[in-house]
Design an enzyme around this catalytic site. Structure first.
Site, PDB file in Angstrom:
ATOM      1  N   GLU A 165      56.303  10.406  57.206  1.00  0.00           N
ATOM      2  CA  GLU A 165      56.067  11.418  58.242  1.00  0.00           C
ATOM      3  C   GLU A 165      55.324  12.656  57.734  1.00  0.00           C
ATOM      4  OE1 GLU A 165      59.515  12.345  60.571  1.00  0.00           O
ATOM      5  OE2 GLU A 165      60.036  10.267  60.935  1.00  0.00           O
ATOM      6  N   GLU A 361      62.175   3.710  60.989  1.00  0.00           N
ATOM      7  CA  GLU A 361      63.351   4.525  61.317  1.00  0.00           C
ATOM      8  C   GLU A 361      63.523   4.531  62.822  1.00  0.00           C
ATOM      9  OE1 GLU A 361      63.428   8.574  59.847  1.00  0.00           O
ATOM     10  OE2 GLU A 361      62.637   7.951  57.909  1.00  0.00           O
TER      11      GLU A 361
HETATM   12  C1  FCB Z   1      63.035  11.707  60.428  1.00  0.00           C
HETATM   13  C2  FCB Z   1      63.164  11.726  58.933  1.00  0.00           C
HETATM   14  C3  FCB Z   1      64.506  11.265  58.427  1.00  0.00           C
HETATM   15  C4  FCB Z   1      65.644  11.727  59.308  1.00  0.00           C
HETATM   16  C5  FCB Z   1      65.355  11.455  60.754  1.00  0.00           C
HETATM   17  C6  FCB Z   1      66.449  11.842  61.691  1.00  0.00           C
HETATM   18  O1  FCB Z   1      62.061  12.609  60.815  1.00  0.00           O
HETATM   19  O2  FCB Z   1      62.185  10.911  58.354  1.00  0.00           O
HETATM   20  O3  FCB Z   1      64.637  11.665  57.092  1.00  0.00           O
HETATM   21  O4  FCB Z   1      65.927  13.036  59.055  1.00  0.00           O
HETATM   22  O5  FCB Z   1      64.165  12.077  61.143  1.00  0.00           O
END
Ligand code: FCB
Length: 455
Positions: A165, A361
């Site tokens: 990210e 994620e």
């Molecule tokens: C993302 C991050 C991760 C976590 C989630 C909730 O942006 O990559 O580390 O904090 O959000």
């Protein structure tokens, strides 16, 4: 709960974590900018520091066993740059290297594919002191570090992500100031975003040169909607800083022209060099997407709930606006919107054609109740079910999406929210470090074990 969930053969299911959020043992590594940020009063809402986190460095065997209990195919974790290369350059730290050897070997022994993220935000403090990502040299240091990791682990790591990210690293860190290093300098944040992408490209080349395979980057491409026609220009700008900046650079199209013009009062863009284009767009083997929510761009005076990270300052050069998430919301204030997952996967497939996608994620901080029978988190279970379904829908519709990682294996330090927001499938008691699988974990395990579960 809706319909049954059938995981297709060959579709990988996993769980994800990151180093600073779980490792602890800050004494066993160099300092990073999140250690420094955490020292600032008020920077992390509950005063959380790097220790103990989940004490994962000491308890990694227990955590590996948890992964086996779930039956995951793959585990995504990040290497802490200051643990293996304290100071950000120069000699490697043997103890740090050995730790990741043991972690990787432990995964392989359990039949779990290791997926490594090289940069999940824990920049060595020494590199932040010389400008951090605002400095072009940080991209070179990152490439050196990537090569060192590739040389050590390429024989055992299934897939590599350079960055996690970069939008958060640059715009939350250098423009909105809500993440480390806590700066509010919009012009600098654009240079940081650019140098992160340059670092990605340089690292791709150096990793490939040492025979590391399956190389990519993890983005957080996010659907951006205008709540009314008058907000279309603002939404287009937000889409520029949030999505097109990264997608266009990766596609070899350079920085989007509208961003160059709209941000001309913030930066002269002199950090952009023509020859960088081919480096940044080095062919990737895969791309990761972290999807949590959508962004709704509304008129500036719209009174709405606060959503963590949805901050107009994080879109440098944006016309006046505010974000207006719609219920239902998670504890982060993030709108729960599964169709956005399907949509975003289609978009990535369209903008970067031919590159397999992994959802790296997805998850949420939700209400949960604890009693003697366990940790009950029905909202998270529904969230996961509905989002996995949305991923599989995109796949059915022709998107080449190959896997899904739940965020997160464990409750952990949620950055500036500290321990106040819990994303884990497994509860972690910070005082005792006892791990307790939540109901959502039992459900996820059943999905993985059965690969065909009805609710
Ligand atoms: C993302 C991050 C991760 C976590 C989630 C909730 O942006 O990559 O580390 O904090 O959000």
């Amino acid at each position: 709960m809706a319909s049954s969930l059938v995981i297709p053969d060959g579709f990988q299911m996993g769980a994800a974590t990151s180093s600073w959020q779980i490792e602890g043992d800050s004494a066993g590594r160099g300092r990073c900018m999140w250690d420094d940020f955490a020292m600032r009063p008020g920077a992390i809402v509950d005063g959380t520091r790097a220790d103990p986190a989940c004490d994962h460095v000491a308890r990694y065997v227990e955590d590996l066993d948890l992964l086996s209990w779930f039956g995951v195919d793959t585990y995504r974790f990040s290497i802490s740059w200051p643990r293996v290369m304290p100071g950000g350059s120069g000699p490697l730290a043997v103890a740090g290297l050995d730790f990741y050897d043991r972690l990787i070997d432990g995964l392989l022994e359990r039949g779990i594919e290791p997926v490594v993220t090289l940069y999940h935000w824990d920049l060595p403090s020494e590199l932040q002191a010389t400008g951090g990502w605002v400095s072009r040299e940080t991209a070179d240091r990152f490439a050196d570090y990537a090569e060192a990791m590739g040389s050590r682990y390429a024989d055992r790591v299934a897939r590599w992500a350079t960055l996690n990210e970069p939008w958060c690293s640059s715009f939350l860190g250098y423009a909105a100031g809500v993440h480390a290093p806590g700066m509010r300098d919009p012009g600098a944040s654009l240079a940081a975003a650019y140098h992160l992408m340059l670092g990605h490209g340089l690292a791709m080349q150096r990793l490939r040169a040492v025979n590391a395979h399956n190389l990519g980057v993890v983005l957080n491409i996010t659907p951006v909607y205008a709540t009314e026609p008058s907000m279309k220009a603002a939404a287009h700008h937000v889409d520029g800083t949030q999505n097109r900046f990264f997608l266009d650079l990766l596609a070899g199209r350079g920085v989007p022209q509208d961003l160059i013009e709209n941000c001309a009062h913030l930066t002269d863009w002199s950090f952009v060099q023509e020859s960088d284009n081919s480096i940044i767009s080095t062919q990737m083997d895969w791309i990761g997407e972290n999807y949590y929510s959508v962004m709704r761009v509304a008129p500036p005076d719209t009174g709405t709930a606060e959503a963590v990270g949805q901050d107009a300052l994080a879109s440098p050069g944006c016309p006046p606006m505010t974000y207006a998430p719609r219920a239902p919301l998670t504890h982060m204030g993030w709108e729960i919107y599964p169709p956005g997952m399907t949509e975003v996967l289609h978009r990535i497939a369209r903008d970067l054609p031919g590159i397999p996608i992994w959802v790296c994620e997805n998850g949420g901080a939700m209400d949960e109740t604890i009693d003697e029978s366990g940790v009950h988190d029905p909202i998270r279970r529904h969230y996961l079910h509905d989002h996995i379904s949305a991923v599989l829908q995109a796949r059915t519709e022709g998107v080449d999406v190959r896997g899904y990682f739940a965020w997160s294996l464990l409750d952990n330090i949620e950055w500036a929210e500290g321990w106040t927001k819990r994303f884990g499938l497994v509860r972690v008691d910070v005082d005792t470090q006892i791990r307790t699988p939540k109901d959502s974990a039992q459900w996820y395990r059943a999905v993985l074990q059965g690969r065909d579960t009805s609710d």
